[in-house]
Design a protein around this motif. Structure first.
Motif, PDB file in Angstrom:
ATOM      1  N   ASP A 118     -73.553  90.186  30.541  1.00  0.00           N
ATOM      2  CA  ASP A 118     -74.852  89.705  30.981  1.00  0.00           C
ATOM      3  C   ASP A 118     -74.754  88.208  31.246  1.00  0.00           C
ATOM      4  O   ASP A 118     -73.688  87.605  31.087  1.00  0.00           O
ATOM      5  N   GLU A 119     -75.845  87.591  31.642  1.00  0.00           N
ATOM      6  CA  GLU A 119     -75.816  86.173  31.993  1.00  0.00           C
ATOM      7  C   GLU A 119     -75.387  85.299  30.811  1.00  0.00           C
ATOM      8  O   GLU A 119     -74.606  84.363  30.977  1.00  0.00           O
ATOM      9  N   THR A 159     -79.631  88.287  43.611  1.00  0.00           N
ATOM     10  CA  THR A 159     -78.606  87.257  43.801  1.00  0.00           C
ATOM     11  C   THR A 159     -79.181  86.083  44.579  1.00  0.00           C
ATOM     12  O   THR A 159     -79.022  84.918  44.185  1.00  0.00           O
ATOM     13  N   THR A 163     -72.119  82.877  30.726  1.00  0.00           N
ATOM     14  CA  THR A 163     -72.257  81.461  30.375  1.00  0.00           C
ATOM     15  C   THR A 163     -71.381  81.131  29.177  1.00  0.00           C
ATOM     16  O   THR A 163     -70.780  80.055  29.115  1.00  0.00           O
ATOM     17  N   ARG A 173     -75.179  83.739  36.660  1.00  0.00           N
ATOM     18  CA  ARG A 173     -76.218  84.621  37.194  1.00  0.00           C
ATOM     19  C   ARG A 173     -75.635  85.553  38.255  1.00  0.00           C
ATOM     20  O   ARG A 173     -75.892  86.763  38.236  1.00  0.00           O
ATOM     21  N   TYR A 174     -74.867  85.004  39.192  1.00  0.00           N
ATOM     22  CA  TYR A 174     -74.230  85.835  40.220  1.00  0.00           C
ATOM     23  C   TYR A 174     -73.342  86.901  39.569  1.00  0.00           C
ATOM     24  O   TYR A 174     -73.381  88.079  39.937  1.00  0.00           O
ATOM     25  N   ILE A 228     -75.173  89.791  37.778  1.00  0.00           N
ATOM     26  CA  ILE A 228     -75.791  90.723  38.728  1.00  0.00           C
ATOM     27  C   ILE A 228     -74.743  91.580  39.435  1.00  0.00           C
ATOM     28  O   ILE A 228     -74.948  92.774  39.632  1.00  0.00           O
ATOM     29  N   ASP A 280     -74.454  77.927  35.549  1.00  0.00           N
ATOM     30  CA  ASP A 280     -75.563  78.888  35.521  1.00  0.00           C
ATOM     31  C   ASP A 280     -75.579  79.741  36.790  1.00  0.00           C
ATOM     32  O   ASP A 280     -75.857  80.936  36.738  1.00  0.00           O
ATOM     33  N   THR A 281     -75.289  79.119  37.924  1.00  0.00           N
ATOM     34  CA  THR A 281     -75.232  79.844  39.196  1.00  0.00           C
ATOM     35  C   THR A 281     -74.128  80.893  39.156  1.00  0.00           C
ATOM     36  O   THR A 281     -74.329  82.050  39.552  1.00  0.00           O
ATOM     37  N   GLY A 335     -82.027  84.290  42.457  1.00  0.00           N
ATOM     38  CA  GLY A 335     -81.441  83.563  41.336  1.00  0.00           C
ATOM     39  C   GLY A 335     -80.767  82.276  41.790  1.00  0.00           C
ATOM     40  O   GLY A 335     -80.902  81.229  41.150  1.00  0.00           O
ATOM     41  N   TYR A 336     -80.049  82.352  42.898  1.00  0.00           N
ATOM     42  CA  TYR A 336     -79.408  81.156  43.463  1.00  0.00           C
ATOM     43  C   TYR A 336     -80.468  80.136  43.885  1.00  0.00           C
ATOM     44  O   TYR A 336     -80.364  78.952  43.565  1.00  0.00           O
TER      45      TYR A 336
END
Length: 187
Positions: A140-141, A84, A145, A168-169, A172, A164-165, A87-88
């Motif tokens: 998933d990401e 996390t 999205t 991704r968070y 995860i 995207d942030t 990725g951030y």
């Protein structure tokens, strides 16, 4: 149509209020959610010794480099928290000169871009249940999205980096276990 316009108005108004007040994801009501990258970065910067938050936020590194750096700080982050944070950091750092100057003066992590937890709290719960509309979804990401392609999500006022942030968070950290969500926030 009116519901969508009203919802968008609420989103814009309340998001601006939360951002201005600097309370995104700081409310104890959401302490059950995993920490976002900004909060993790603030914690890590406290362990970084001589490095300041501004010096850390000026770096442009890969996910792997951010993970290596975090591990070098003697952190006890688990794999999800490490992913996390990294990725951030990869998506949101380095920050602009204006933010770096303000960070150098204040060391205030709320000056950094919002993280995935901040964005979820600010954007997901005004049109639908945070629980059933977000916390219990397993994607998933790419799946997260993809939620922004629907007409009612495409108008959420977020930049591509923020989306995207968030994705991704969420990939995860979601779904959460049912029993980890406070009963008053279920359904």
């Amino acid at each position: 149509m009116m519901r969508r316009l009203r919802c968008q108005g609420l989103i814009l108004g309340f998001s601006a209020f939360l951002a201005a007040a600097g309370v995104l994801a700081q409310d104890d009501q959401f302490a059950f959610m995993p920490a976002g990258g900004r909060a993790l970065l603030a914690d890590l910067s406290g362990q970084a010794g001589a490095e300041t938050l501004a010096e850390i936020a000026a770096r442009d590194q890969s996910i792997e480099d951010w993970q290596t750096w975090a591990k070098s700080q003697g952190t006890d982050l688990d794999d999800k928290a490490l992913a996390t944070f990294a990725g951030y950091a990869e998506l949101n750092l380095p920050v602009g000169e204006d933010v770096l100057s303000a960070l150098a003066e204040s060391g205030d992590a709320t000056l950094l871009p919002a993280d995935g937890k901040d964005l979820a709290i600010a954007q997901c719960q005004f049109c639908h249940s945070l629980f059933s509309g977000y916390l219990m979804h397993d994607r998933d990401e790419i799946g997260w999205t993809g939620t922004f392609k629907s007409p009612f999500h495409s108008e959420i006022p977020m930049s591509e980096v923020e989306r995207d942030t968030f994705a991704r968070y969420s990939a995860i950290n979601m779904p959460l276990r049912f029993e980890d969500v406070p009963p008053e926030l279920r359904f």
